[in-house]
Design a protein around this motif. Sequence first.
Motif, short mmCIF file in Angstrom:
data_model
loop_
_atom_site.label_atom_id
_atom_site.label_comp_id
_atom_site.label_asym_id
_atom_site.label_seq_id
_atom_site.Cartn_x
_atom_site.Cartn_y
_atom_site.Cartn_z
N GLU A 107 30.25 6.64 -31.82
CA GLU A 107 29.27 7.69 -31.61
C GLU A 107 29.34 8.18 -30.17
N PHE A 108 29.50 9.50 -30.02
CA PHE A 108 29.56 10.11 -28.69
C PHE A 108 28.14 10.39 -28.19
N ILE A 109 28.03 10.65 -26.92
CA ILE A 109 26.73 10.84 -26.27
C ILE A 109 25.93 11.98 -26.91
N ASP A 110 26.61 12.95 -27.53
CA ASP A 110 25.91 14.07 -28.16
C ASP A 110 25.48 13.77 -29.60
N GLY A 111 25.75 12.53 -30.07
CA GLY A 111 25.35 12.12 -31.41
C GLY A 111 26.41 12.29 -32.47
N MET A 112 27.50 13.00 -32.15
CA MET A 112 28.59 13.19 -33.10
C MET A 112 29.35 11.87 -33.26
N THR A 113 29.87 11.63 -34.47
CA THR A 113 30.62 10.40 -34.71
C THR A 113 32.04 10.73 -35.16
N VAL B 226 34.54 11.49 -22.49
CA VAL B 226 33.14 11.60 -22.91
C VAL B 226 32.64 10.20 -23.23
N HIS B 227 31.43 9.89 -22.78
CA HIS B 227 30.81 8.59 -23.03
C HIS B 227 30.62 8.38 -24.54
N ALA B 228 31.03 7.20 -25.04
CA ALA B 228 30.91 6.90 -26.46
C ALA B 228 30.61 5.42 -26.65
N ARG C 156 38.03 13.90 -25.47
CA ARG C 156 37.48 14.74 -26.52
C ARG C 156 37.56 16.19 -26.07
#
Length: 153
Positions: free
Chosen positions: A133-139, A100-102, A93
Motif C-alpha cells: 500500500e502506497f502513501i496515497d492508499g493505492m495498492t 514513494v513511501h509504501a 512509481r
Amino acid sequence: ACKAWDDPESGQTYLLVINECLYYGTTLDHTLINPNQLRHFGVGYWDNPYDPQRGLCIEANEGTTIPLQLEGTKVPTPDSLDPYLIMTLGLPRGDDDSLVHAKVKRRAVDIDGKPIGRANDNPFLDSRKYEVEFIDGMTEILTANTIVENLLS
C-alpha cells in the motif's frame, strides 16, 4: 520459545519470543514464562489477579496488552515470521520512477485464498507476492524480488 497471539480488536499478530524459557512442545498445553525474567528486561508483566485495571497480562507496547490465558496463543505460522510483512520502504512509481513511501501489508493470495509463491533463501529466487500500500492508499501486488531490489538500492 515463540508463540503468536492475534489481537481481536486490531487483527495484528504479535510474536512472543522468549529466550531461555522452558518449552515442552506438545507435551504441555501451556508455556512456562518466568515473570522475573520479563521484568528484568523491562517487559510490563502483571500477575495480580486482583488488579482491576489490568488483570493478568503482558504489555506488548503502549496501550496493547496480551492477556495471560490458556487459550488464544498459537504456534507462529511461516507468514507471521515473514521479514517483509509490515515493512516500510520507498518504491519507484510513476513515469519518472520517483520513490514513494509504501508499506508491505500482507501476502497476496490466489482465488482459493492460498499465499502466492514460495520462499527461498536466495531473495532472487523467492517467488512470493505481496500486497503493498502506497502513501496515497493505492495498492499493488509486488514480488519479493522487487521489494529486495528496493531495499538494496
